[in-house]
Scaffold this active site. Structure first.
Site, mmCIF file in Angstrom:
data_model
loop_
_atom_site.group_PDB
_atom_site.id
_atom_site.type_symbol
_atom_site.label_atom_id
_atom_site.label_comp_id
_atom_site.label_asym_id
_atom_site.label_seq_id
_atom_site.Cartn_x
_atom_site.Cartn_y
_atom_site.Cartn_z
ATOM 1 N N CYS A 2 41.130 29.177 47.002
ATOM 2 C CA CYS A 2 41.107 28.250 48.115
ATOM 3 C C CYS A 2 41.641 28.978 49.343
ATOM 4 O O CYS A 2 42.267 30.023 49.222
ATOM 5 C CB CYS A 2 42.035 27.064 47.868
ATOM 6 S SG CYS A 2 41.507 26.066 46.466
ATOM 7 N N GLY A 28 36.378 29.266 49.803
ATOM 8 C CA GLY A 28 35.983 28.040 49.118
ATOM 9 C C GLY A 28 34.974 27.265 49.926
ATOM 10 O O GLY A 28 35.213 27.005 51.104
ATOM 11 N N ASN A 102 46.814 26.878 47.214
ATOM 12 C CA ASN A 102 45.960 27.944 46.703
ATOM 13 C C ASN A 102 46.667 28.589 45.518
ATOM 14 O O ASN A 102 47.817 28.972 45.629
ATOM 15 C CB ASN A 102 45.707 28.981 47.812
ATOM 16 C CG ASN A 102 44.962 30.223 47.333
ATOM 17 O OD1 ASN A 102 45.137 31.297 47.885
ATOM 18 N ND2 ASN A 102 44.140 30.102 46.317
ATOM 19 N N GLY A 103 45.934 28.697 44.400
ATOM 20 C CA GLY A 103 46.525 29.283 43.188
ATOM 21 C C GLY A 103 46.450 28.282 42.055
ATOM 22 O O GLY A 103 46.060 27.136 42.250
ATOM 23 N N CYS A 236 47.757 39.557 43.552
ATOM 24 C CA CYS A 236 46.438 39.574 42.912
ATOM 25 C C CYS A 236 45.616 40.744 43.453
ATOM 26 O O CYS A 236 45.235 40.771 44.623
ATOM 27 C CB CYS A 236 45.703 38.271 43.186
ATOM 28 S SG CYS A 236 43.989 38.325 42.646
ATOM 29 N N TYR A 242 37.587 41.946 45.831
ATOM 30 C CA TYR A 242 36.471 41.064 46.156
ATOM 31 C C TYR A 242 36.805 39.909 47.091
ATOM 32 O O TYR A 242 36.043 39.618 48.009
ATOM 33 C CB TYR A 242 35.889 40.473 44.871
ATOM 34 C CG TYR A 242 34.895 39.359 45.135
ATOM 35 C CD1 TYR A 242 33.591 39.653 45.524
ATOM 36 C CD2 TYR A 242 35.267 38.024 45.043
ATOM 37 C CE1 TYR A 242 32.681 38.636 45.800
ATOM 38 C CE2 TYR A 242 34.358 37.008 45.318
ATOM 39 C CZ TYR A 242 33.075 37.318 45.697
ATOM 40 O OH TYR A 242 32.192 36.328 45.971
ATOM 41 N N CYS A 382 41.522 34.789 34.204
ATOM 42 C CA CYS A 382 42.616 34.657 35.175
ATOM 43 C C CYS A 382 43.185 33.255 35.075
ATOM 44 O O CYS A 382 42.452 32.280 35.130
ATOM 45 C CB CYS A 382 42.100 34.906 36.587
ATOM 46 S SG CYS A 382 43.390 34.690 37.833
ATOM 47 N N CYS A 433 49.323 42.285 40.103
ATOM 48 C CA CYS A 433 48.886 41.681 38.843
ATOM 49 C C CYS A 433 47.527 42.283 38.510
ATOM 50 O O CYS A 433 46.610 42.227 39.327
ATOM 51 C CB CYS A 433 48.747 40.165 38.980
ATOM 52 S SG CYS A 433 48.006 39.390 37.512
ATOM 53 N N CYS A 436 43.565 40.625 34.684
ATOM 54 C CA CYS A 436 42.134 40.462 34.362
ATOM 55 C C CYS A 436 41.554 41.744 33.763
ATOM 56 O O CYS A 436 40.533 41.706 33.083
ATOM 57 C CB CYS A 436 41.346 39.998 35.584
ATOM 58 S SG CYS A 436 41.577 40.990 37.062
HETATM 59 P P1 5GP Z 1 27.774 39.017 37.849
HETATM 60 O O1 5GP Z 1 26.869 40.189 37.865
HETATM 61 O O2 5GP Z 1 28.967 39.245 37.040
HETATM 62 O O3 5GP Z 1 27.047 37.755 37.487
HETATM 63 O O4 5GP Z 1 28.249 38.768 39.339
HETATM 64 C C1 5GP Z 1 28.912 39.786 40.020
HETATM 65 C C2 5GP Z 1 28.883 39.443 41.489
HETATM 66 O O5 5GP Z 1 29.722 38.322 41.732
HETATM 67 C C3 5GP Z 1 29.388 40.558 42.353
HETATM 68 O O6 5GP Z 1 28.457 40.700 43.402
HETATM 69 C C4 5GP Z 1 30.699 40.085 42.909
HETATM 70 O O7 5GP Z 1 30.788 40.465 44.271
HETATM 71 C C5 5GP Z 1 30.630 38.598 42.784
HETATM 72 N N1 5GP Z 1 31.925 37.990 42.417
HETATM 73 C C6 5GP Z 1 32.951 38.536 41.765
HETATM 74 N N2 5GP Z 1 33.960 37.645 41.607
HETATM 75 C C7 5GP Z 1 33.593 36.513 42.188
HETATM 76 C C8 5GP Z 1 34.221 35.249 42.376
HETATM 77 O O8 5GP Z 1 35.352 34.987 41.967
HETATM 78 N N3 5GP Z 1 33.490 34.334 43.081
HETATM 79 C C9 5GP Z 1 32.254 34.599 43.551
HETATM 80 N N4 5GP Z 1 31.611 33.657 44.234
HETATM 81 N N5 5GP Z 1 31.643 35.761 43.381
HETATM 82 C C10 5GP Z 1 32.283 36.715 42.703
HETATM 83 MG MG MG Z 2 28.898 40.774 45.303
#
Ligand code: 5GP
Ligand code: MG
Length: 458
Positions: A2, A28, A102-103, A236, A242, A382, A433, A436
């Site tokens: 969030c 979010g 958030n968290g 985190c 990401y 996580c 942390c 994961c």
């Molecule tokens: P996968 O191939 O595992 O289905 O998706 C990987 C993609 O999801 C990557 O492009 C990465 O940037 C994105 N991604 C990684 N973690 C998260 C997250 O927590 N939320 C969202 N919306 N995208 C994520």
């Molecule tokens: Mg991506």
């Protein structure tokens, strides 16, 4: 995950909160809300969807007062329901309480049981609601003590902002899992998940809210307390990989520069014999630049993003998720055709999105595809707020890297090592942390919770 924002001491508090939430939208997309307070009156406006969809001019005008908190939500605990929209607001004997959190708390079911036995009636399925109940329940006359009492019951991850009528509260759990920073604008104090929200409203960055710190802001004065025993920090690391926006500084360091270093580190660890380096946009962009620079191979934009499509993960069903993958990114065939590619991506979670993308790149005529992932394999769920839900869904928890390479149809697949990841960080390794990747959870995880998370099939 969030995004949270709070401001106290500015006549345009709600409008600035609206802008702040705009900057934090990537944290979010499910719902958004703002609560403000003005001379004994509380004002609230919230709804499902993007900030842009939820607020219009008249909504912002109705949010009067010099103090406001806001929230954009990406649900991890509590389902995606209208009554789970934050800020969560209650009116009790001593005044109003609005919270934006958030968290993820890890002792939620225990907290709920305790409170329900004492007579609390829960209105939502959110873990954050317990925090409000504890504040309301405390008999202490000093609002600071009521907040401290509430937070002392919590385990797990929280960065939060709260309104207690005319008092703005900001707090971060003692491990500091999630970011929260402090800024100032014309004498008004601002709290935000990331500095990109301060930049937009032209607030000056002051500092991070420290792990375990609570700040109380009233009448343009800030009072800081650290009432809890010190804990080992557990920032985190996935925020850097990401989640956060690259133009933000979180935990005091810039995200873009960190990601570029991840790319450089990968180029050292797992070079690729290729003609060009291309990212999977946008999350792979910064790491790809680092990879290209270090390996002295040209960087190319090989795929274009349709900016009118939201984040894929936020769609609840697998069918829609797959469809969105294709709608979102289109390869540039004339760049890719006949080329040996190093394809840079920030992470693989379930593997489904990446597989679909690799397929379209192959179909565009790539000669070789070497994928490089700027973090280690994600093997453990996580419990602190990132949407890595169950072991079953995490591809790297169930398959070897070689198997994933084959599943994706790649010529090679390499992940950054955990040592490489930590070396690339601009903060010491002990601050993070990394549960994961290695399953080393910095807090105890109640059995009930972890069993559910580890086995539940969504
Ligand atoms: P996968 O191939 O595992 O289905 O998706 C990987 C993609 O999801 C990557 O492009 C990465 O940037 C994105 N991604 C990684 N973690 C998260 C997250 O927590 N939320 C969202 N919306 N995208 C994520
Ligand atoms: Mg991506």
């Amino acid at each position: 995950m969030c995004g949270i924002f709070g401001i106290a001491g500015h006549k345009e508090a709600a409008r600035l909160t609206y802008l702040g939430l705009y900057a934090l939208q990537h944290r979010g997309e499910e719902s958004a809300g703002i609560v403000s307070y003005d001379l004994g009156r509380i004002n609230a406006h919230q709804g499902m969807g993007l900030v842009e969809d939820v607020f219009d001019e008249s909504a912002i005008r109705s949010l009067k007062g010099p103090i406001a908190v806001g929230h954009v939500r990406y649900s991890t605990t509590g389902s995606s329901l209208e009554r789970n929209i934050q800020p969560f607001l209650v009116n009790h004997k001593k005044g109003h309480i609005a919270i934006a959190h958030n968290g993820n708390l890890t002792n939620t079911s225990h907290l709920r049981e305790t409170l329900e036995e004492q007579g609390s009636i829960f209105q939502t399925t959110m873990d954050s609601e317990a925090i409000v109940h504890f504040v309301a329940q405390s008999k202490d006359r000093d609002y600071r003590k009521r907040v401290i009492h509430s937070l002392s019951n919590l385990e797990g991850a929280y960065s939060l902002v709260m309104l207690l009528d005319d008092v703005l509260v900001g707090a971060r759990d003692p491990h500091g899992f999630r970011p929260l920073c402090l800024g100032k604008l014309n004498g008004a104090y601002v709290l935000a998940s990331e500095t990109c929200a301060l930049d937009l409203i032209q607030a000056e960055y002051i500092r991070e809210i420290e792990p375990g710190e609570i700040v109380f802001i009233r009448d343009k004065k800030l009072e800081s307390m650290k009432p809890f025993p010190e804990q080992k920090h557990a920032f985190c690391i996935f925020e850097y990989i990401y989640f956060a926006r690259p133009d933000s500084n979180i935990f005091g360091k810039n995200v873009y520069l960190t990601r570029k270093r991840l790319g450089e580190e990968m180029a050292k660890e797992s070079p690729a014999e290729c003609d060009l380096v291309m990212p999977i946009p946008d999350s792979g962009n910064s790491a790809a630049l680092g990879f290209a620079k270090k390996s002295k191979i040209p960087y190319e934009v090989g795929m274009i993003r349709n900016h009118y499509v939201g984040r894929t993960f936020i769609q609840p069903s697998q069918f829609i998720r797959d469809f969105r993958v294709k709608v979102k990114l289109n390869p540039i065939k004339d760049v890719i055709k006949g080329k040996r590619l190093a394809i840079i991506e920030d992470s693989i979670v379930r593997g489904t999105t990446s597989r679909a993308r690799i397929k379209t790149i192959r179909e565009s005529g790539a000669e070789k595809m070497h994928m490089r992932i700027s973090c280690p394999p994600i093997k453990a769920p996580c419990f602190y707020g990132i949407d890595f839900p169950t072991k079953k869904e995490l591809i790297a928890a169930n398959y070897t890297v070689k198997e994933i390479e084959k599943f994706m149809g790649l010529d090679s697949l390499k992940y950054l090592s955990q040592e490489g990841l930590l070396k690339a960080m601009l903060l010491p390794a002990c601050e993070f942390c990394t549960a994961c990747f290695d399953g080393n959870y910095p807090t105890k995880i109640p059995k009930k919770f972890s069993k559910k998370m580890l086995e539940k099939k969504r």
